[in-house]
Design an enzyme around this catalytic site. Structure first.
Site, PDB file in Angstrom:
ATOM      1  N   ALA A   1      25.741   9.704  17.709  1.00 33.25           N
ATOM      2  CA  ALA A   1      26.682  10.811  17.792  1.00 33.25           C
ATOM      3  C   ALA A   1      26.224  12.343  17.755  1.00 33.25           C
ATOM      4  CB  ALA A   1      27.957  10.648  17.142  1.00 33.25           C
ATOM      5  N   ALA A   2      25.157  12.301  17.013  1.00 31.07           N
ATOM      6  CA  ALA A   2      24.774  13.896  16.652  1.00 31.07           C
ATOM      7  C   ALA A   2      24.003  14.354  17.828  1.00 31.07           C
ATOM      8  CB  ALA A   2      23.803  13.923  15.372  1.00 31.07           C
ATOM      9  N   PRO A   3      24.160  15.797  18.178  1.00 29.20           N
ATOM     10  CA  PRO A   3      25.017  16.669  17.440  1.00 29.20           C
ATOM     11  C   PRO A   3      26.539  16.764  17.396  1.00 29.20           C
ATOM     12  CG  PRO A   3      24.232  17.747  19.101  1.00 29.20           C
ATOM     13  CD  PRO A   3      23.381  16.428  19.314  1.00 29.20           C
ATOM     14  N   GLY A   4      26.991  15.989  18.403  1.00 28.08           N
ATOM     15  CA  GLY A   4      28.609  15.940  18.400  1.00 28.08           C
ATOM     16  C   GLY A   4      29.130  16.209  19.898  1.00 28.08           C
ATOM     17  N   GLY A   5      28.269  16.606  20.693  1.00 31.40           N
ATOM     18  CA  GLY A   5      29.189  16.811  22.101  1.00 31.40           C
ATOM     19  C   GLY A   5      29.923  15.717  22.715  1.00 31.40           C
ATOM     20  N   LYS A   6      29.716  14.525  22.830  1.00 27.14           N
ATOM     21  CA  LYS A   6      30.561  13.645  23.162  1.00 27.14           C
ATOM     22  C   LYS A   6      31.361  13.238  22.317  1.00 27.14           C
ATOM     23  CE  LYS A   6      27.052  12.322  26.436  1.00 27.14           C
ATOM     24  NZ  LYS A   6      26.076  12.851  25.605  1.00 27.14           N
TER      25      LYS A   6
ATOM     26  N   GLU B   1      25.598   8.558  13.186  1.00 25.05           N
ATOM     27  CA  GLU B   1      24.397   9.041  13.343  1.00 25.05           C
ATOM     28  C   GLU B   1      23.328   8.702  12.152  1.00 25.05           C
ATOM     29  OE1 GLU B   1      22.572  10.620  15.551  1.00 25.05           O
ATOM     30  OE2 GLU B   1      20.923  10.629  14.340  1.00 25.05           O
TER      31      GLU B   1
ATOM     32  N   ASP C   1      25.331   6.240  23.290  1.00 26.95           N
ATOM     33  CA  ASP C   1      24.658   7.419  23.947  1.00 26.95           C
ATOM     34  C   ASP C   1      23.100   7.643  23.455  1.00 26.95           C
ATOM     35  OD1 ASP C   1      24.081   9.707  25.702  1.00 26.95           O
ATOM     36  OD2 ASP C   1      24.622  11.089  24.148  1.00 26.95           O
TER      37      ASP C   1
ATOM     38  N   CYS D   1      19.747  10.414  28.984  1.00 25.43           N
ATOM     39  CA  CYS D   1      19.368  11.429  29.614  1.00 25.43           C
ATOM     40  C   CYS D   1      18.139  11.290  30.123  1.00 25.43           C
ATOM     41  CB  CYS D   1      19.488  12.707  28.594  1.00 25.43           C
ATOM     42  SG  CYS D   1      18.644  12.880  27.216  1.00 25.43           S
TER      43      CYS D   1
HETATM   44  N1  SAM Z   1      25.747  11.695  21.632  1.00 27.08           N
HETATM   45  C1  SAM Z   1      25.161  12.937  21.281  1.00 27.08           C
HETATM   46  C2  SAM Z   1      25.850  14.051  21.778  1.00 27.08           C
HETATM   47  O1  SAM Z   1      26.614  14.196  22.918  1.00 27.08           O
HETATM   48  O2  SAM Z   1      25.715  15.124  21.082  1.00 27.08           O
HETATM   49  C3  SAM Z   1      23.618  12.925  21.467  1.00 27.08           C
HETATM   50  C4  SAM Z   1      22.787  11.609  20.934  1.00 27.08           C
HETATM   51  S1  SAM Z   1      21.221  11.593  21.292  1.00 27.08           S
HETATM   52  C5  SAM Z   1      20.888  11.340  22.819  1.00 27.08           C
HETATM   53  C6  SAM Z   1      20.807  10.219  20.446  1.00 27.08           C
HETATM   54  C7  SAM Z   1      21.033  10.028  19.001  1.00 27.08           C
HETATM   55  O3  SAM Z   1      20.439   8.658  18.327  1.00 27.08           O
HETATM   56  C8  SAM Z   1      20.082  11.035  18.116  1.00 27.08           C
HETATM   57  O4  SAM Z   1      20.686  11.775  17.412  1.00 27.08           O
HETATM   58  C9  SAM Z   1      19.251   9.986  17.150  1.00 27.08           C
HETATM   59  O5  SAM Z   1      18.896  10.583  16.013  1.00 27.08           O
HETATM   60  C10 SAM Z   1      19.979   8.753  17.259  1.00 27.08           C
HETATM   61  N2  SAM Z   1      19.165   7.645  17.007  1.00 27.08           N
HETATM   62  C11 SAM Z   1      17.719   7.535  16.866  1.00 27.08           C
HETATM   63  N3  SAM Z   1      17.515   6.326  16.626  1.00 27.08           N
HETATM   64  C12 SAM Z   1      18.564   5.491  16.501  1.00 27.08           C
HETATM   65  C13 SAM Z   1      18.786   4.041  16.242  1.00 27.08           C
HETATM   66  N4  SAM Z   1      17.861   3.421  15.981  1.00 27.08           N
HETATM   67  N5  SAM Z   1      19.977   3.540  16.340  1.00 27.08           N
HETATM   68  C14 SAM Z   1      21.014   4.482  16.421  1.00 27.08           C
HETATM   69  N6  SAM Z   1      20.936   6.167  16.663  1.00 27.08           N
HETATM   70  C15 SAM Z   1      19.565   6.299  16.643  1.00 27.08           C
END
Ligand code: SAM
Length: 469
Positions: free
Chosen positions: A120-125, A143, A187, A240
């Site tokens: 979820a981070a940083p939280g857009g979705k 996250e 995501d 992405c």
């Molecule tokens: N959904 C977010 C948004 O819209 O702001 C962006 C998410 S970003 C694409 C993917 C996130 O997955 C990152 O914050 C990352 O730290 C986290 N991540 C990394 N490894 C992971 C894992 N093994 N399991 C779950 N999340 C993980």
């Protein structure tokens, strides 16, 4: 919209270029590579829960047109310095690139739904889903990375919908909440090819090996997402990045183990003019956003449903601790002064701070909190001193703050920015005692006047550090 080429961006990785030219063909491949060297469009998503004049705000920000697939999304003519916009700090909008706002369409009518946002981070979705879920719904935003989870929690507080719980754990711990969620969104962390022009770091970190590692991680995340999803619920998968291995490939590998549990989700209407490439992988509907075809960053999204006939089991892990102390009558009376629709909320104390949750979701948040590290949930209301509430900074942003509970002080733009720097606030404009500090009607935080002195209560962790050039 500016699409000019920008020469100072790093070169695209050679292997990436080769692959794109091979997969998309010479003409389309080149067009994509050129677009990846151009300037990204700037967009945001408005927060309907935030007070203030949205039309005026859009004018000030230079909004040009709506994001066609999301009613709260807008393109801007150029990138303003968001740091120096008090409305940004009030949570009036989230700066979110346009393509990713498409997940809102895939979620369908999500009002009242329980949604899990697994990465979820940083939280857009997360903030987008929270708006869709509405007051009766709940978004569990997870996250894995603790530092990023803290940023997520800050954004959640500011969004002010009061219907989000932020957890920071491995997706496996959420998978153990089997069959709990109406919608699960993954995501997934990915190789970020769609971010090459926005984040040159993504370009430098890219390698074929990283693509493989990401694909392995995505497979594991989808297994947990599927466990947490209830029969009939929707799975939204997104990345992405452009490569097949992390997009359609990940779905194919999932279909190999999930088989006919995966069913088609109701159709999402798209418009040819958006330039989105629609496809299918088994029961999954897929959507590809290429920056040379759509007005947004590179993005891949897919949706399917867990068959209503799938083995139905809802399981809540055994609780490990008791955290919530329900508010007594006197406390509830005091809290009810501070929030509207108090009858529809449940109040409890967690580690000295009083929180409120929508009735419909309070029990679910309690169950989650007794098993998982929940670092923020609902609306933090504050702490009681001699029976009076000392408001938590998050309460200023909460959509149901009762503004009649305390005087409001409207500050001019420069004064508001000084407040956000945790600088001095003139006593003259404030009433004695606690005040809600606002700019253009949007709440920024609290300040307390004691005679000729003002205590600026804006959290130092959020304060603006930069000075206007
Ligand atoms: N959904 C977010 C948004 O819209 O702001 C962006 C998410 S970003 C694409 C993917 C996130 O997955 C990152 O914050 C990352 O730290 C986290 N991540 C990394 N490894 C992971 C894992 N093994 N399991 C779950 N999340 C993980």
């Amino acid at each position: 919209m500016r699409w000019a080429l920008c020469d100072n961006l790093p070169m695209l990785p050679a292997k990436f270029r080769e692959r794109v030219l091979r997969d998309l063909g010479e003409e389309q491949g080149r067009a994509l590579c050129e677009a990846l060297k151009g300037e990204p469009p700037v967009s945001l998503r408005l927060n309907p829960a935030c007070a203030g004049d949205a039309e005026e705000l859009l004018r000030e920000l230079g909004a040009t047109k709506r994001v066609p697939w999301h009613e709260d999304g807008w393109y801007l003519s150029e990138r303003p310095q968001f740091t120096f916009d008090p409305a940004f700090h009030a949570g009036a909008y989230y700066v979110q690139e346009a393509s990713s706002q498409f997940v809102g369409l895939l979620a369908g009518d999500a009002a009242g739904c329980r949604i899990l946002d697994l990465c979820a981070a940083p939280g857009g979705k997360t903030t987008l889903y929270a708006t869709l879920a509405g007051p009766a719904g709940l978004v569990v935003a997870n996250e894995i990375d603790r530092r990023r989870a803290a940023v997520l929690a800050d954004n959640v507080r500011k969004w002010g919908t009061g219907n989000i719980a932020v957890t920071t754990c491995d997706p496996r711990a959420l998978g153990d909440f089997e069959g709990w969620f109406d919608i699960v969104a993954a995501d997934a962390p990915c190789s970020g090819e769609g971010m090459f022009r926005k984040d040159p770091g993504a370009c430098e970190e890219w390698s074929e090996n990283n693509v493989k590692q990401c694909a392995i991680r995505q497979d594991a995340i989808l297994r947990e997402a599927w466990r947490a999803l209830k029969p009939g619920g929707r799975l939204i998968y997104s990345t992405c990045t452009f490569n097949r291995e992390e997009d359609e490939g990940t779905l194919e590998r999932m279909l190999a183990w999930a088989g006919d549990e995966v069913a088609e989700a109701p159709e999402t209407k798209t418009d040819e003019r958006w330039g989105v490439e629609c496809g299918r992988v088994g029961a999954f509907r897929t959507y590809r956003f290429y920056p040379h075809k759509t007005c947004g960053e590179g993005f891949f999204a897919a949706v399917a449903q867990k068959s209503p006939a799938a083995e139905s089991r809802m399981r809540t892990p055994k609780n490990r601790r008791t955290l919530f102390t329900p508010a007594d009558k006197a406390t509830t009376r005091e809290l009810s002064r501070w929030v509207r629709e108090a009858d529809e909320m449940r109040f409890a104390m967690v580690a000295e701070t009083l929180y409120g949750w929508p009735q419909e979701q309070a029990e679910a948040v309690r169950q989650l909190s007794e098993v998982l590290p929940v670092i923020y949930s609902g609306a933090a209301l504050g702490q009681l001193f001699k029976g009076r509430l000392k408001p938590d900074p998050a309460l200023a942003f909460y959509r149901n703050l009762n503004r009649e509970a305390l005087p409001q002080a409207e500050l001019e733009r420069e004064e508001a920015l000084e407040y956000l720097r945790r600088g001095e606030v003139r006593a003259a404009g404030l009433a004695e005692g606690m005040n809600l500090i606002c700019h253009e009607g949007r709440a920024l935080g609290f300040a307390k006047r004691i005679g000729g002195r003002v205590n600026n209560l804006y959290p130092s962790s959020l304060r603006i550090l930069k000075r206007k050039p």
